[in-house]
Design a protein around this motif. Structure first.
Motif, mmCIF file in Angstrom:
data_model
loop_
_atom_site.group_PDB
_atom_site.id
_atom_site.type_symbol
_atom_site.label_atom_id
_atom_site.label_comp_id
_atom_site.label_asym_id
_atom_site.label_seq_id
_atom_site.Cartn_x
_atom_site.Cartn_y
_atom_site.Cartn_z
ATOM 1 N N LEU A 153 10.341 -8.407 -5.452
ATOM 2 C CA LEU A 153 11.276 -7.603 -6.242
ATOM 3 C C LEU A 153 12.072 -8.457 -7.223
ATOM 4 C CD1 LEU A 153 14.280 -6.154 -6.517
ATOM 5 C CD2 LEU A 153 12.256 -4.698 -6.610
ATOM 6 N N ASP A 154 12.606 -9.572 -6.732
ATOM 7 C CA ASP A 154 13.482 -10.356 -7.605
ATOM 8 C C ASP A 154 12.697 -11.161 -8.644
ATOM 9 O OD1 ASP A 154 16.172 -10.807 -8.268
ATOM 10 O OD2 ASP A 154 16.099 -12.810 -7.387
ATOM 11 N N GLY A 204 11.939 -7.885 -13.587
ATOM 12 C CA GLY A 204 13.168 -7.509 -14.292
ATOM 13 C C GLY A 204 14.080 -8.672 -14.605
ATOM 14 N N ALA A 220 17.069 -7.718 -16.634
ATOM 15 C CA ALA A 220 17.806 -6.521 -16.216
ATOM 16 C C ALA A 220 19.265 -6.864 -15.939
ATOM 17 C CB ALA A 220 17.165 -5.933 -14.960
ATOM 18 N N TYR A 280 14.886 -2.190 -8.391
ATOM 19 C CA TYR A 280 14.892 -2.467 -9.833
ATOM 20 C C TYR A 280 14.407 -1.215 -10.531
ATOM 21 C CZ TYR A 280 12.633 -4.154 -14.162
ATOM 22 O OH TYR A 280 12.200 -4.305 -15.457
ATOM 23 N N SER A 338 10.904 -0.981 -5.524
ATOM 24 C CA SER A 338 11.780 -1.144 -4.367
ATOM 25 C C SER A 338 11.048 -1.917 -3.289
ATOM 26 C CB SER A 338 12.216 0.225 -3.820
ATOM 27 O OG SER A 338 13.102 0.036 -2.728
ATOM 28 N N GLU A 375 17.906 -1.461 -18.080
ATOM 29 C CA GLU A 375 17.247 -1.913 -16.853
ATOM 30 C C GLU A 375 18.301 -2.461 -15.897
ATOM 31 O OE1 GLU A 375 13.970 -4.511 -17.285
ATOM 32 O OE2 GLU A 375 13.112 -3.403 -18.967
ATOM 33 N N LYS A 425 19.028 -3.996 -11.810
ATOM 34 C CA LYS A 425 18.414 -4.527 -10.578
ATOM 35 C C LYS A 425 19.490 -4.903 -9.582
ATOM 36 C CE LYS A 425 16.398 -8.655 -10.655
ATOM 37 N NZ LYS A 425 15.362 -9.683 -10.888
ATOM 38 N N TRP A 426 19.196 -4.622 -8.334
ATOM 39 C CA TRP A 426 20.044 -5.108 -7.235
ATOM 40 C C TRP A 426 19.163 -5.865 -6.255
ATOM 41 C CZ3 TRP A 426 19.741 -3.129 -2.010
ATOM 42 C CH2 TRP A 426 20.648 -3.726 -1.136
ATOM 43 N N THR A 427 19.511 -7.091 -6.007
ATOM 44 C CA THR A 427 18.797 -7.904 -5.021
ATOM 45 C C THR A 427 19.775 -8.248 -3.919
ATOM 46 O OG1 THR A 427 17.474 -8.859 -6.800
ATOM 47 C CG2 THR A 427 17.411 -9.977 -4.670
#
Lengths: 804, 287
Positions: free
Chosen positions: A26-27, A30, A33, A200, A214, A272, A274-276
């Motif tokens: 995921l990370d 983006g 973003a 994201y 996700s 865009e 994103k949350w990590t």
């Protein structure tokens, strides 16, 4: 099966990518973003009096701050209760952002969006929340006392009372020659995937569509949840699970607050986003599992046969119940394991506490149930002075008794009926592998040298492959590539390998030609998810069925081309040929060309399918009625009920007489998951499961203090075992095919973890001669046990004592 | 887990480093970063400035002399651990370093950084304390030598003033007829110890115990040094010494172990470490 690739230890095709840093997590997506960070509650229980975001507003790079007040309509509604159940009379879920009361440390209160995560954290740190602390309820005893309530409208903190019953357990126990009563405890742990959660999202304003990535175990259901909350049709939301760095259950929960909020804000901002998740967030805002207290009453005869078993379980489900009472259901049903128990009653009270939510973690309630049953078997054996393995053998369901109906209702709402198995053989093989029968001499010899050794074992049954369904899609393209897709997701299990093995075997193509896609709603829109050891059973069979459709079509088209009866054709190496005449053949890539009548030739291959080249009767339509262009097929597998895998584990431990350190000298597993698709992948699953089980048995616990603060929310203090703590694991396989599915397979994903706490408890008890009723067990805990047993003989195991 | 904003300087000489620290007294020195970076990421520390000394070549030293081992501020733990010369002069260093975290951490972390972090659960402070070593500190105002007994003021509290840089640490050589041992118990390999002991035994010419000193980690706010010469007696009654230690110490309960277990364990480790150290002393006396 056309080739021998099914059942072979084919090397994992995903490993080269994953092990050389070329995975796409995921990370990794983006890069440009915006980033989200969350203000999370530092209190276990408090009313929010005021939120002052003004201090954050001058952080350079801040884009937006949202609190519950900002969430419109369905976005601000409580999160869904995913699995309702009649016994869950008081189910409660949290809001995506806390509305007025926070009920655990880590509950999200505000979402900050900024240019990057550094700035988002800077801004989050400056948001001032005024709390009015409320009394926290921490731990099962406090929840039971109910001096304070987690939810004002949930009396006694009781979310659910689940009763599972077959026969009259109380009467059976009262009539039994021997009766024992005791209490057991299992502490909290957690899935702890190396990759945390993450979302994201990117909104396409022109198309009015949303793409969400996700780190999830259920992309199709995440899509449905996002679409519903954001008022979008399913067709305008795509959810993709990229490479996922482990799930182990925690990523089946959905939608997480962040899975609603990040797509919503991405659309609102048209940016865009994103949350990590970071590790600290994961500890306090994802999910935990395991914590239970169990009170056991058992009646048995002179041979150790259990005549009646009555178990009262108190289960801590944390602050909310988004995943329903799946864990209590699994504990109370799978507790019976491979045994024929005369009469059984389990009552599980599922309690609210001001701690993080509890949702399935690999094993999903089974480790607790197996701990209860296997500790009971050891108690019975010690009480009667019988061999622990013999007592288990006396209670086992026999191979000629399948299908065996346990008389309960399982987590899929279907009867708990075991489909197949050979439990006596499992136990026999485990005894042989660990050297059970010669161990008394080994223990005595070690004792002579001042060393304390002990042996333990545990047997379990695992319901796997729960429905309702999965699907598979298979398409052979004009280059001969076979594209396989299924909707459920992968978290490193080896799906790219085993699904390819199934497709290669079914279609008669080289495995190198098979390309597998999972967890991408763009490729396959209908799916349930990856949990409950179900991927191989569910999607494996669906893919096999889809392959059989494609194979049938390929043989029909090839038969027309070769002027042969399809029944005389076979496929090997990606080529269809007449059985016994390899020269009369057509490659599948050509069959793919022929399957799609064309007007336009875009290349040489395609020219063979155009209207002046194809030799079709001019009286027939180019695509026959009921037929479809293309060499592809889709099918679904939906089982009538779960299939039941089983296993027996045994271990030899050594305890240090002085420091009370516990070392596992040997660990043996005999496992039966039906027909093996890939024994190496199954062994890998077992190794990882046992490692997690050892974590749960000796190292991992969630240390909450009285105020509900999690004191060990880091990898420094939450002790996941390293490779250095895990012994070599010896494995043996048994294959009793499942009669329920075309491939005869059963699930293997969770197996390794299930009995480990029971096995280690049994072995340490054997080494020490002191009762082990609670896990995990640390050196400190064992030292305390020794101290207590030194003054209380009732805590000592009565070796060889026969009850009067 | 991202650090708050901070200034950053990367001096090339000690003088430049000291100037940087003088200009920003609340600046923190970055060497191996194995403790500081996690503290920053967890926002438990928010220094205005980081003074990164990794380019200061003159601090990347390891001097082994007859009188002892001097590690410069950039001497990595792994380098000292693998130094045969250092082990010959002061074997306790290598014996303890093997227990410090994991190899990848030892590749980055520094000896002086570990001392300056002053974590009472860490191995090297106990080693410096039991050996009676010193730390050399420099500032724009000058240099001074700080004895171990004064260096560790409290948990995470070294006796370094604002603007001061710990430039080296000195570990005295092992005297003749002296044996050392390091023993600890950790929950997992590489974890901070539940308890640990660095033992030093010196024999006289008649092979009687003339000195027995122990440095303890993980049981007090600073490294605890106990002289067990009297408790063990001339013939090395290590069980009696362990019993003496159990009475002398007052460990705390934390999430990994209770005080009672720590007390018990410290005694067990004392006996084990001293048996090993005494055997080593005897071997060396016979050389």
């Amino acid at each position: 099966m056309g080739t021998r690739i099914f059942g072979e230890p084919v090397e994992r095709r995903e490993d080269a990518r994953l092990l050389t840093g070329r995975g796409r997590y995921l990370d990794d997506l983006g890069r440009d973003a915006l980033a989200a960070a969350f203000v999370r509650s530092p209190h276990a229980h408090a009313r929010i009096a005021d939120i002052d975001v003004s201090g954050a507003l001058d952080v350079d790079g801040l884009v937006a701050v949202y609190t519950w007040e900002d969430l419109p309509g369905r976005v601000g509604e409580p999160l869904p209760l995913l699995i309702p159940h009649p016994a869950l009379t008081h189910g409660r879920t949290g809001y995506p952002l806390a509305r007025d009361v926070v009920r655990h440390v880590g509950e999200p209160i505000a979402m900050v969006v900024a240019r990057d995560r550094y700035l988002a954290e800077d801004a989050a740190e400056r948001i001032r929340v005024e709390y009015e602390p409320l009394p926290p309820v921490v731990g099962i005893e406090a929840a039971t006392r109910a001096e304070h309530l987690v939810h004002d409208d949930v009396p006694g903190n009781v979310g659910a009372v689940l009763v599972q019953e077959t026969g009259d357990a109380a009467a059976a126990i009262d009539a039994a020659p021997h009766v024992l009563e005791f209490s057991l405890a299992i502490e909290r742990s957690a899935s702890m995937p190396l990759e945390g959660r993450g979302v994201y999202a990117r909104w396409d304003a022109d198309d009015g569509s949303l793409r969400v990535y996700s780190s999830t175990q259920a992309s199709t259901s995440v899509r449905a949840a996002i679409a519903a909350r954001l008022g979008l049709p399913n067709g305008k939301v795509e959810v993709v699970a990229p490479d996922v760095g482990g799930g182990f259950g925690v990523k089946i929960v959905h939608p997480w607050p962040e899975e609603v909020l990040v797509p919503w804000a991405a659309r609102l901002l048209d940016r865009e986003l994103k949350w990590t998740e970071d590790r600290r967030e994961h500890f306090v805002s994802a999910a935990h599992e395991r914590g239970q207290l169990q009170d056991v009453r058992v009646g048995f005869d002179d041979a150790g046969r259990v005549l009646g078993l009555d178990v009262t379980i108190r289960h801590d489900h944390g602050a909310y119940t988004p995943y329903g009472i799946i864990i209590p259901i699994v504990t109370s049903t799978q507790l019976l394991g491979p045994y024929k128990i005369g009469a059984y009653r389990a009552e599980v009270t599922s309690l609210y506490t001001n701690t993080l939510i509890v949702t399935p973690y690999r094993g999903a309630g089974r480790p607790q149930g197996v701990f209860c049953m296997e500790r009971t078997m050891d108690r019975v054996a010690r009480h009667l002075g019988l061999d622990r393995a013999d007592v288990r053998a006396a209670n086992l369901i026999q191979p000629d008794e399948f299908p065996y109906d346990q008389g309960l209702i399982f987590q899929d709402g279907r009867p708990l009926i075991y489909d197949s198995g050979d439990y006596p053989e499992l136990l026999r093989k485990a005894r042989e592998l660990i050297g059970w029968d010669g161990f008394d001499a080994e223990r005595a010899a070690a004792a002579g040298r001042g060393r304390r050794l002990g042996i333990g074992l545990g047997v379990y049954v695992e319901g796997t492959g729960v429905g309702p369904y999965e699907g598979g899609h298979v398409e052979i393209d004009t280059a001969g590539r076979v594209h396989v897709s299924t909707g459920l997701t992968s978290q490193g299990q080896g799906h790219e390998t085993v699904f390819a093995q199934i497709a290669a075997s079914e279609l008669g193509v080289p495995i190198g030609d098979v390309h597998v896609t999972t967890g991408d709603t763009r490729r396959f829109g209908y799916a349930v998810g990856t949990f409950a050891s179900r991927a191989a059973v569910m999607s494996g069979n669906a893919i096999a069925l889809a392959c059989r459709k494609v194979r049938g079509k390929a043989l029909r088209i090839a038969g027309e081309a070769l002027e042969a009866d399809p029944r005389d054709l076979e496929i090997t190496g990606g080529v269809v040929h007449v059985r016994g005449d390899p020269s009369a053949c057509v490659p599948l890539r050509t069959v793919a060309v022929l399957s799609n009548p064309l007007r336009y030739a875009f290349d040489e291959e395609a020219a063979a399918a155009t209207q002046f080249a194809a030799a079709r009767p001019v009286t027939e339509p180019p695509v026959a009625a009921g037929d479809e262009p293309g060499l592809e097929g889709r099918d679904y597998y939906s089982p009538v009920r779960s299939t039941f895998a089983a296993g027996a584990h045994a271990a030899i431990v050594e305890v240090d007489p002085d420091t009370a350190e516990i070392a596992i000298l040997r660990y043996a597993v005999v496992h039966d998951c039906g027909r093996l698709i890939n024994p190496m992948v199954v062994e890998g699953q077992i190794h990882g499961g046992v490692a997690q089980g050892i974590g749960g048995a000796l190292y991992e616990r969630m240390v909450y203090d009285e105020s509900g603060q999690l004191l060990n929310a880091s990898f420094m203090d939450f002790l996941m075992p390293y490779a250095t703590e895990i012994p070599r694991i010896e494995t043996g396989h048994l294959e009793t095919p499942s009669p329920l599915n075309p491939l005869g397979i059963k699930g293997a994903g969770e197996a390794g973890v299930i009995p480990v706490s029971a096995v280690i408890a049994s072995a340490v008890e054997d080494a020490e001669g002191v009762r082990v009723d609670a896990m995990p067990l640390s050196p400190d805990g064992l030292y305390e046990l020794r101290e207590r047993a030194a003054h209380d003989p009732s805590l000592r195991v009565r070796e060889g004592a026969r009850s009067l | 887990m991202k650090p708050p904003p901070f200034g950053y300087r990367a001096p090339a000489t000690v003088t430049e480093a000291l100037d940087a620290l003088a200009a920003e007294p609340s600046g923190k020195v970055l060497a191996g970063g194995q403790s500081l970076i996690p503290l920053l990421n967890m926002r438990l520390a928010a220094p205005a400035e980081l003074v990164d000394i990794n380019r200061v070549a003159e601090l990347d030293t390891l001097h082994v002399r007859d009188e002892g081992v001097r590690a410069g501020a950039l001497a990595r733990l792994a380098r000292v651990e693998r130094s045969a010369e250092a082990a010959a002069v002061q074997p306790l260093l290598g014996q303890a370093l093997r227990h410090v975290a994991h190899p990848v951490i030892r590749n980055r972390g520094t000896v002086v950084g570990s001392l300056a972090h002053a974590d009472p659960a860490a191995e090297l402070p106990a080693v410096l304390a039991v050996l009676g070593g010193t730390v050399e500190a420099a500032s724009a105002r000058g240099r001074r030598t700080i004895r171990a007994a004064e260096f560790f003021r409290g948990p995470m509290e070294p006796a370094l003033e604002p603007g001061e840089l710990a430039v080296s640490a000195f570990f005295p050589a092992s005297p003749p007829r002296t044996g050392t041992a390091f023993t600890e118990t950790a929950r997992r390999h590489g974890d901070y110890a539940l308890a640990g002991v660095a033992a030093v035994v010196t024999l006289d010419e008649d092979l009687r115990v003339s000195a027995a000193r122990a440095g303890y980690l993980g049981i007090a706010a600073t490294p605890l040094v106990l002289d067990l010469t009297g408790a063990a007696g001339p013939h090395g009654d290590w069980r009696a010494a362990a019993a003496h230690v159990r009475e002398r110490i007052d460990p705390e309960t934390d999430i990994h172990a209770g005080a009672g277990y720590r007390r018990h364990l410290t005694g067990v480790l004392t006996e084990r470490a001293f048996k090993s150290a005494a055997a080593e002393a005897l071997r060396r006396a016979g050389e």
